[in-house]
Design an enzyme around this catalytic site. Structure first.
Site, mmCIF file in Angstrom:
data_model
loop_
_atom_site.group_PDB
_atom_site.id
_atom_site.type_symbol
_atom_site.label_atom_id
_atom_site.label_comp_id
_atom_site.label_asym_id
_atom_site.label_seq_id
_atom_site.Cartn_x
_atom_site.Cartn_y
_atom_site.Cartn_z
ATOM 1 N NE ARG A 156 -12.447 -86.173 -47.713
ATOM 2 C CZ ARG A 156 -12.875 -86.618 -48.894
ATOM 3 N NH1 ARG A 156 -12.109 -87.423 -49.611
ATOM 4 N NH2 ARG A 156 -14.054 -86.277 -49.366
ATOM 5 C CD GLU A 163 -14.415 -85.306 -53.063
ATOM 6 O OE1 GLU A 163 -14.310 -86.188 -52.195
ATOM 7 O OE2 GLU A 163 -15.507 -84.877 -53.486
ATOM 8 C CD GLU A 217 -13.195 -82.508 -48.107
ATOM 9 O OE1 GLU A 217 -13.469 -83.693 -48.345
ATOM 10 O OE2 GLU A 217 -14.021 -81.699 -47.635
ATOM 11 C CG HIS A 271 -22.332 -93.937 -48.902
ATOM 12 N ND1 HIS A 271 -22.957 -92.770 -48.543
ATOM 13 C CD2 HIS A 271 -21.328 -93.555 -49.724
ATOM 14 C CE1 HIS A 271 -22.344 -91.736 -49.103
ATOM 15 N NE2 HIS A 271 -21.340 -92.205 -49.814
#
Length: 574
Positions: free
Chosen positions: A446, A444, A298, A108
């Site tokens: 964070r 995204e 997030e 992954h």
């Protein structure tokens, strides 16, 4: 029919008006999500191609596929040692026969740290699968757990939860192996809320910052072989191995852990990007304000939309009145399983080259999220930390991703977020004006703390040398990292050119920019991991010459024969 109406229809009826495109897309996604096919080796063939291979370790042929299927290799030799001693036997065989060993967990990841694209089936490369057997879990004390590196994060967090223990934050995918996560300083999203203090056994940094000791396969000059050796966090060599990028093979770690917490996760899609990512000092619901209130946030911003999906976690010992109790992870089924409308659009984009549908796809994904949060009662959930922290399954939409961490001060987080999103929005609009749509996924965002070694609560503990969250000696005021990722479908035209512009903007704008090892970086206009200046200058320079040199020297000394490596890592470390 409006996109929103179409989404609601699909949520209610499962309507599949474009089955051929959806079917093709989902078949591809299922193939990527499946466990790699393992073909038992013919003993005669194995004996001929891998002479004298340890008899107690079974060999098989296996394909390698990274997360998005951009890096593939077919028919590689692979094995799954049952314990650490068998790992050592395999490594010594590889050294003696001129082979290289690549540890494989769940694959992954995006970057070529494990396998390079185009690796031939007859290459002298042996995959060592850790997930089948290197999965032991024991609690050594009230604050220490010992774990095999093949264990998944979901299994680890479930085990911890059963003992009243947990982590402050973790990556969203539960299928990551611990060894893979530690190799690339995997992280979640968490900084202290205003007035919050770190609790014992926890860190606001990466998972690597929790390691107390680790056992790795290293070269022993006395015996002239590779052996197992355990390093404690206060040893200099351990600092390199804490985030080794695949230049070592770690079989087991001891982690500092702390008491578990119940977390509330609130999701909302009603705050416009102009407000959430506003200039610092702006009134309203800004990203920095949510960090002050809860510490854990997030933002997932779909391309060509105005309302990000914002998640805010907060520590909540008791269930808030409006929250739904969750007893298991993965509570966003509309995200875990690609909805019909999204699959149809992705199918058209990929099969017809209809890249101009990126704005439609972005708005469809936002509609799916907004309606799905309501339909599944998942906008306000509460439970043990694991159940809100893990939310990405292998069946989610698979996209390619770039990634960077910008080290800064807590007071400058909103400034970084604002400038980056403004630049991203301006460049995306400029490309669209030319009929180019390089992004059809998400931005995204964070925010985490740094890897302060004191969090390990071990005298003399050292910071991971190559963690993106390693504190900067030159800038001790930097205490926070802003993680920025952009996702898009593989093969999207102009994506590399666009992502190169973003990368150059970050490196030129913020001295604290470091790459996210597992994702895309070092872009030319044609490919990732290819810009020689970024590979040879910017990346080493982001850590400092002495730190980079110390890490590279340690890897070479502990693996002088280069058994743990590949051509890309050879280039990266010179």
């Amino acid at each position: 029919m409006r996109v929103t109406d179409h989404v609601a229809n699909n949520l209610q009826t499962g309507n599949d008006s474009s089955a051929w495109t959806r079917r093709g897309f989902l078949l591809s996604a299922a193939a990527l999500a499946a466990v790699p096919v393992l073909l038992t080796a013919d003993p005669a063939v194995a004996a001929a191609e891998l002479p004298d291979f340890p008899a107690e370790v079974d060999l098989y042929r296996s394909a390698y596929r990274n997360w998005v299927g951009e890096i593939t290799a077919d028919g590689l030799w692979a094995c799954a040692p049952t314990d650490a001693d068998q790992v050592v036997s395999v490594v010594n065989w590889a050294w003696q026969h001129g082979w290289r060993v690549r540890a494989r967990g769940s694959s992954h990841g995006w970057s070529p740290l494990t396998i390079e694209s185009g690796t031939a089936s007859d290459a002298p490369v042996l995959l060592v699968d850790t997930a089948p057997h290197l999965t032991g879990l024991t609690v050594d004390s009230a604050s220490t757990v010992r774990a095999g590196t093949g264990v998944t994060l979901e299994a680890l967090l479930t085990f911890l939860e059963g003992h009243g223990l947990g982590l402050t934050a973790s990556p969203a995918p539960g299928d990551l192996t611990l060894g893979g996560a530690l190799a690339i300083d995997a992280h979640g999203t968490a900084v202290p809320a205003k007035g919050e203090e770190r609790t014992a056994g926890h860190t606001f940094g990466s998972l690597s910052n929790l390691v107390l000791s680790l056992t790795a396969v290293v070269w022993d000059t006395d015996t002239g072989t590779y052996v197992l050796r355990t390093y404690t966090r206060d040893e200099a060599d351990c600092a390199a191995l804490l985030t080794h990028l695949g230049r070592s093979l770690v079989t087991e770690v001891a982690l500092r852990v702390g008491a578990n917490a119940n977390l509330r996760c609130l999701s909302r899609t009603d705050i416009p990007a102009t407000e959430l990512f506003a200039a610092p000092g702006s009134d309203g619901r800004t990203f920095a304000n949510f960090l002050d209130e809860a510490g854990r946030a997030e933002a997932i911003w779909f391309a060509f939309t105005e309302f990000p999906w914002l998640k805010v976690w907060s520590v909540a010992p008791s269930r808030p009145l409006t929250s739904r109790r969750v007893s298991s992870p993965y509570n966003y089924p509309f995200s875990d399983n690609v909805p019909t409308l999204v699959a149809d659009l992705v199918g058209r984009i990929l099969s017809d080259g209809a890249w101009y549908l990126a704005p439609v796809l972005g708005n469809a994904q936002l509609d799916v999220a907004a309606l799905g949060l309501t339909a599944t009662l998942s906008a306000d959930i509460w439970g043990p930390s694991k159940n809100t922290l893990l939310y990405v399954r292998p069946t989610t939409l698979r996209e390619t991703a770039n990634g960077y961490a910008v080290l800064t001060t807590r007071a400058q987080v909103q400034h970084v977020v604002h400038e980056f999103t403004e630049f991203y929005r301006e460049r995306l609009a400029a490309y669209a004006a030319l009929g180019r749509f390089p992004v059809n996924g998400t931005v995204e965002i964070r925010v985490t703390g740094l890897d302060h070694p004191a969090d390990a609560e071990l005298t003399g503990a050292r910071a991971p040398l190559l963690s993106a969250l390693r504190p900067s000696a030159e800038h001790p005021e930097w205490d926070t990292a802003v993680w920025l990722d952009v996702l898009t479908l593989p093969g999207t035209p102009y994506a590399e050119e666009f992502l190169r512009e973003l990368e150059q903007f970050l490196f030129h704008s913020y001295d604290g920019t470091r790459v996210e090892w597992s994702k895309g970086w070092a872009y030319t206009d044609q490919a990732a991991w290819s810009d020689e200046e970024v590979l040879g200058t910017a990346v080493p320079g982001s850590f400092g010459e002495s730190v980079w040199g110390q890490a590279a020297g340690t890897f070479d000394r502990l693996d002088p024969h280069g058994v743990f490596g590949n051509a890309f890592l050879d280039r990266l470390f010179g």
